[in-house]
Design a protein around this motif. Structure first.
Motif, PDB file in Angstrom:
ATOM      1  N   GLN A 199       5.887 -22.405   1.407  1.00 27.20           N
ATOM      2  CA  GLN A 199       4.433 -22.394   1.584  1.00 27.20           C
ATOM      3  C   GLN A 199       3.993 -23.553   2.463  1.00 27.20           C
ATOM      4  O   GLN A 199       3.115 -23.410   3.316  1.00 27.20           O
ATOM      5  CB  GLN A 199       3.729 -22.465   0.227  1.00 27.20           C
ATOM      6  CG  GLN A 199       2.207 -22.468   0.342  1.00 27.20           C
ATOM      7  CD  GLN A 199       1.516 -22.592  -1.009  1.00 27.20           C
ATOM      8  OE1 GLN A 199       2.101 -22.315  -2.046  1.00 27.20           O
ATOM      9  NE2 GLN A 199       0.263 -23.018  -0.991  1.00 27.20           N
ATOM     10  N   ALA A 211       4.571 -22.904   6.068  1.00 22.74           N
ATOM     11  CA  ALA A 211       3.521 -22.017   6.571  1.00 22.74           C
ATOM     12  C   ALA A 211       2.231 -22.790   6.829  1.00 22.74           C
ATOM     13  O   ALA A 211       1.564 -22.596   7.857  1.00 22.74           O
ATOM     14  CB  ALA A 211       3.275 -20.884   5.565  1.00 22.74           C
ATOM     15  N   GLU A 212       1.874 -23.672   5.902  1.00 22.41           N
ATOM     16  CA  GLU A 212       0.668 -24.491   6.079  1.00 22.41           C
ATOM     17  C   GLU A 212       0.783 -25.363   7.326  1.00 22.41           C
ATOM     18  O   GLU A 212      -0.191 -25.523   8.075  1.00 22.41           O
ATOM     19  CB  GLU A 212       0.452 -25.357   4.842  1.00 22.41           C
ATOM     20  CG  GLU A 212       0.063 -24.565   3.596  1.00 22.41           C
ATOM     21  CD  GLU A 212       0.139 -25.412   2.329  1.00 22.41           C
ATOM     22  OE1 GLU A 212       0.626 -26.556   2.405  1.00 22.41           O
ATOM     23  OE2 GLU A 212      -0.278 -24.915   1.265  1.00 22.41           O
ATOM     24  N   GLU A 218       2.772 -15.514   5.297  1.00 16.67           N
ATOM     25  CA  GLU A 218       3.411 -16.824   5.256  1.00 16.67           C
ATOM     26  C   GLU A 218       4.636 -16.860   6.158  1.00 16.67           C
ATOM     27  O   GLU A 218       4.872 -17.850   6.861  1.00 16.67           O
ATOM     28  CB  GLU A 218       3.821 -17.186   3.820  1.00 16.67           C
ATOM     29  CG  GLU A 218       2.698 -17.732   2.973  1.00 16.67           C
ATOM     30  CD  GLU A 218       3.204 -18.391   1.700  1.00 16.67           C
ATOM     31  OE1 GLU A 218       4.434 -18.481   1.496  1.00 16.67           O
ATOM     32  OE2 GLU A 218       2.351 -18.834   0.899  1.00 16.67           O
TER      33      GLU A 218
END
Length: 398
Positions: free
Chosen positions: A316, A319-320, A333
């Motif tokens: 995650q 992806a951020e 994602e």
């Protein structure tokens, strides 16, 4: 969702940040006493417009000073030489003014001036394994590049190059600078190649600490803030003649400072794990190692996490980071993770970062590098990479 698992924060220096704050160094140094050792690189400070005012102000404050210069990455012999030369001078404060290598050298010297012993007594992995007892001389760190974040860490990285070489740390909380003075205006004379290599070191530290196994909400906030500053300032600082270069220097100096804090608090990852043997066995500048490996290492981590730990929070976070750095929204994602890798590959190409082979590394060297890369940084990589994965990663950048 923010995960509030227990975490611990280590000590940090007092920090002065802002253009022109170099002018405060003589006053701050004099507060520690009237005898200073100034650790610098071989040429930059003496040849810059900053040296005259600094020397004059120290004199006006009745501070007697000595200078010790280091070149390239510091060796244990250089540290021992400085300690032997100045052990009896009753130094009150050590000023380290230079890039990361200079700050690492100054940090180690400050730690050993009073006890007077060899740094090999304490150097991890290759030293004598004796606990460091101190006391240390107060250390003021003044970075003139934006990359290592050494002004905020407790470790002094020392090297010995060659087939039996090493790159190891002298590490203790008491080595942390009493004061870090981060003046972004000092970057205006940095060559663009140095901006590129050091900037990619800072960025790699931010990304690796963001996905570190020891990351916390505190380090996540700093790493995210630092990556945003890097995104907005790096190309301004790097591009020749950019009218917004001064703003760029401020942003990458901040990003570098954040990266030093986050690495000190939660560790790094596979790029820095590999950087240790690469820097020991080959004449590869540390920032170049980071810049040339970060895209391939990120791709390798993401692929391994998808295959073996698909529930890892690091996926995650990758992806951020892809969304933050690209300024784009993605439909999943996994697409954001792939977008991050593509962006990093584009940066690597745009900066024309050399491959490992340019420094003499060959296929038959890969096994030795992998065999010596499982130090502290690898312990906080989001997952344990297999030897074959690390070998493939290196092969991609030969």
């Amino acid at each position: 969702m923010i995960r509030f698992a227990p975490f611990e924060l280590g000590p940090l220096p007092r920090i002065l940040f802002g253009a022109g704050c170099l002018e405060k160094v003589p006053e701050q140094a004099a507060a520690f006493g009237d005898k200073a050792l100034i650790v610098t690189g071989k040429r930059w400070l003496r040849n810059s417009s900053h040296w005259g005012p600094l020397e004059k102000e120290l004199g006006e404050r009745a501070v007697r000073w000595w200078q010790f210069s280091v070149s390239d990455e510091p060796t244990p012999d250089q540290i021992d030489q400085a300690v032997s030369r100045h052990h009896r001078d009753q130094i009150d404060v050590v000023l380290g003014i230079g890039g990361g290598s200079v700050l690492d050298a100054a940090k180690a010297i400050a730690g050993l001036l009073r006890p007077g012993n060899s740094v090999l007594d304490h150097l991890e992995g290759v030293g004598r394994g004796l606990p460091y007892q101190g006391p240390t001389v107060p250390f003021v760190a003044v970075p003139t590049t934006a990359g290592t974040g050494s002004e905020a860490t407790k470790n002094a990285v020392l090297s010995r190059q060659g087939p039996e070489g090493f790159k190891k740390s002298f590490r203790d909380d008491r080595l942390i600078a009493a004061l870090a003075v981060v003046d972004p205006s000092l970057l205006d004379s940095c060559p663009k190649a140095l901006i590129a290599a050091n900037g990619m070191d800072a960025f790699t530290q931010l990304l690796e600490s963001y996905v570190s196994l020891r990351a916390s909400p505190f380090t996540d906030a700093l790493a995210s803030s630092g990556m945003q500053a890097f995104r907005d300032g790096f190309w301004q600082a790097w591009s020749e003649g950019d009218p917004l270069a001064q703003q760029g220097y401020q942003r990458i100096a901040y990003a570098s400072l954040c990266s030093g804090i986050t690495l000190a608090q939660c560790g790094l990852g596979s790029v820095h794990g590999l950087a240790s043997p690469l820097g020991a066995f080959f004449p590869i500048p540390h920032g170049v190692v980071c810049g040339t490996l970060v895209a391939a290492a990120t791709r390798t981590n993401i692929r391994a996490l998808r295959n073996r730990e698909p529930g890892s929070p690091a996926l995650q976070k990758y992806a951020e980071a892809g969304i933050l750095l690209s300024g784009r929204m993605f439909n999943s994602e996994s697409a954001a993770q792939d977008g991050l890798v593509e962006l990093l590959e584009d940066w690597t190409d745009r900066l024309e970062l050399p491959r490992l082979g340019a420094f003499g590394m060959r296929d038959d060297d890969i096994e030795q590098v992998v065999a010596n890369c499982r130090g502290g940084s690898m312990q906080t990589n989001p997952l344990v990479l297999e030897d074959r994965e690390l070998a493939s990663l290196l092969q991609q950048r030969l």
